[in-house]
Design an enzyme around this catalytic site. Structure first.
Site, PDB file in Angstrom:
ATOM      1  N   GLY A  43     -12.720 -11.283  43.807  1.00 40.56           N
ATOM      2  CA  GLY A  43     -12.836  -9.838  43.678  1.00 40.56           C
ATOM      3  C   GLY A  43     -13.667  -9.523  42.452  1.00 40.56           C
ATOM      4  O   GLY A  43     -13.449 -10.111  41.389  1.00 40.56           O
ATOM      5  N   ASP A 231     -20.845 -11.302  37.917  1.00 38.24           N
ATOM      6  CA  ASP A 231     -19.650 -10.767  37.258  1.00 38.24           C
ATOM      7  C   ASP A 231     -19.528 -11.302  35.836  1.00 38.24           C
ATOM      8  O   ASP A 231     -19.158 -10.565  34.916  1.00 38.24           O
ATOM      9  CB  ASP A 231     -18.408 -11.112  38.071  1.00 38.24           C
ATOM     10  CG  ASP A 231     -18.430 -10.471  39.445  1.00 38.24           C
ATOM     11  OD1 ASP A 231     -18.922  -9.341  39.562  1.00 38.24           O
ATOM     12  OD2 ASP A 231     -17.963 -11.108  40.408  1.00 38.24           O
TER      13      ASP A 231
END
Length: 288
Positions: A43, A231
């Site tokens: 995620g 990320d």
């Protein structure tokens, strides 16, 4: 320049990544055999929180998981990375899941089933003035806009996956982070206050109202998995800018962190403290 890293609140998605590593990506309607399956915490929100914590930031995660085995595994993974999970909600909906195929070059295809992520609420959540707030777009836009309105300090949006953004949201962003494709898909970013754009092997740049004000080259590395690289870059750039680095040094450090991430098969790779990366771009950076 302070030697301590800032506080970061990450508002975003928490997923279980089901990753099939194959020789190549399938075409439409094609079945490919011989892949290896792995289950990993993922995620975009959780990846960024884990990266920021491993880099040495004081990080809390604001998100949602299901009251299922996958949800508890995701919480354990975040806590193991050093993330405060006190603001992660346990909901009846299933934990979000990403179905990912990765080829031998590290390129990927991803389908996300949001599950509990789509039910995230910011009711009762507060942000401090000294806390950077980092959001992505794997939770609902209304939640992201609410976070932007609530955040009194540095507000950052990783505008991924790309979608139309309201003028109110863009005007509130102190920094937007995108890759080259996302920048092209969101024309409004050309007039945004500050945008970081990543170009893969070509490095990264910072743009103020569409004008390039800094750039830094990428480091050549062996690519194993690109899933968590963007990320990790986001987390590093936010921490570096909040620590007071100039634009070029912040980009350079974030590029090094991203390069380490693509060499790791995990969506939430092990990373060194930010100071390690700053030392590698010295003497331009004061790491005292």
């Amino acid at each position: 320049m302070s030697n301590s890293l800032p506080a970061v609140a990450v508002v975003g998605s928490i997923n279980l990544d089901l990753i099939a590593t194959a020789e190549r990506l399938p075409t439409a309607g094609e079945t490919i055999g011989g892949a290896l399956l792995s289950r990993q915490p993922g995620g975009k929100g959780a990846n960024q929180a884990a990266a920021a914590a491993r880099l040495g930031g004081r990080v809390r995660m604001v998100g949602a998981v299901g009251e299922d085995a996958s949800g508890h595994l995701m919480l354990d993974a975040l806590a193991g990375a050093g993330v405060d999970t006190g603001d992660v909600q346990l909901l009846p909906e299933p934990t979000g899941t990403a179905l990912i195929v990765v080829d031998r070059e590290g390129e990927n295809q991803i389908v996300v089933c949001p599950g509990a992520n789509s039910c995230l609420s910011l009711e009762g959540v507060r942000f401090g003035p000294d806390e950077a707030v980092l959001c992505q777009l794997e939770v609902g836009l209304p939640v992201v806009l609410e976070a932007a309105r609530k955040a009194p300090g540095f507000f950052v949006l990783n505008a991924a996956p790309a979608m139309d953004l309201s003028a109110e949201l863009l005007e509130r962003c102190d920094l937007v982070i995108v890759n080259e494709s996302e920048y092209a898909l969101i024309p409004a970013l050309a007039s945004a206050r500050l945008v970081a754009v990543t170009y893969g092997g070509a490095g990264s740049a910072l743009l103020e109202h569409g004008r390039k004000v800094a750039e830094a080259p990428a480091r050549a590395v062996n690519v194993v998995n690109t899933i968590g690289a963007g990320d990790a870059f986001c987390a590093a750039l936010v921490l570096a800018l909040q620590r007071g680095l100039d634009y070029t040094s912040a980009l350079s450090a974030a590029n090094l962190v991203g390069a380490d991430a693509v060499g790791d098969p995990s969506s939430q790779p092990d990373l060194a403290r930010l100071g390690y990366y700053l030392e590698r771009i010295a003497p331009a950076v004061d790491t005292r």
